[in-house]
Design an enzyme around this catalytic site. Structure first.
Site, PDB file in Angstrom:
ATOM      1  N   THR A   2       0.663  -1.235  -0.015  1.00  0.00           N
ATOM      2  CA  THR A   2       0.053  -0.077  -0.041  1.00  0.00           C
ATOM      3  C   THR A   2       0.922   1.182   0.010  1.00  0.00           C
ATOM      4  OG1 THR A   2      -1.834   1.091   1.124  1.00  0.00           O
ATOM      5  CG2 THR A   2      -0.261   0.284   2.490  1.00  0.00           C
ATOM      6  N   CYS A 160       3.247   2.788  -9.078  1.00  0.00           N
ATOM      7  CA  CYS A 160       3.075   1.576  -8.111  1.00  0.00           C
ATOM      8  C   CYS A 160       1.918   0.839  -8.326  1.00  0.00           C
ATOM      9  CB  CYS A 160       3.164   2.014  -6.573  1.00  0.00           C
ATOM     10  SG  CYS A 160       3.374   0.434  -5.402  1.00  0.00           S
ATOM     11  N   THR A 163      -0.519   0.167  -5.308  1.00  0.00           N
ATOM     12  CA  THR A 163      -1.203   1.253  -4.998  1.00  0.00           C
ATOM     13  C   THR A 163      -2.377   1.543  -6.023  1.00  0.00           C
ATOM     14  OG1 THR A 163       0.791   1.971  -3.874  1.00  0.00           O
ATOM     15  CG2 THR A 163      -1.023   3.799  -4.079  1.00  0.00           C
TER      16      THR A 163
END
Length: 181
Positions: A2, A160, A163
């Protein structure tokens, strides 16, 4: 993993996180709430790492906040001590980012309590991207803390794969209670 980001500016502290929960290379959930309010809405906390582990740590941290009447630094140090010495807690894999109207801290399972430079926290798989974005925005704009957090998370989500852009944002303004942004 995350991404959690926290920025402090002009008497306000904002923290935000994305909502993606991954299992290996598979997205299991896209709308998890990884940033929450604790201790009578005076503390905001976010986690990166295992979801079940994080909930255990949130409970332990909130108990320490109650025990130490909301003293963020003292509660963080005591949680870090427990985390490092308790056999069951030692197996938990997560990082906590915590903040109140005075301090911003990272708590690790190694027993570390870190107060970052410039009160900028960025943890998780997208942390380096979000940190770079937040730092650039802090140094080159007059944006509010919550706007910097949001823009940093969007940038991290673009880069990412662990994410997403389903964001949760919380903010504390001076001595007022936190508000959802």
């Amino acid at each position: 993993m995350t991404t959690i980001v926290s920025v402090r500016r002009d008497g306000k502290v904002a923290m935000g996180g994305d909502g993606q929960v991954s299992l290996g290379n598979t997205v299991m959930k896209g709308n998890a709430r990884k940033v929450r309010r604790l201790y009578h809405n005076k503390v905001i906390a976010g986690f990166a790492g295992g979801t079940a582990d994080a909930f255990t740590l949130f409970e332990r941290f909130e108990a320490q906040l109650e025990k130490h009447q909301g003293n963020l630094v003292r509660a963080a140090v005591e949680l870090a001590k427990d985390w490092r010495t308790d056999r069951a807690l030692r197996r938990l894999e997560a990082l906590l980012a915590v903040a109140d109207n005075k301090a911003s801290l990272i708590i690790t399972g190694n027993g570390d309590v870190i107060e970052p430079e410039n009160s900028l926290i960025a943890i998780g798989s997208g942390g380096p991207y979000a940190q770079a974005a937040a730092r650039a925005l802090l140094e080159n704009t007059e944006l509010e803390a919550s706007d910097i957090v949001k823009k940093s998370l969007v940038i991290a989500g673009d880069i990412c794969v662990f994410t997403n852009q389903n964001l949760t944002l919380e903010e504390i303004d001076g001595t007022q209670t936190p508000s959802t942004v």
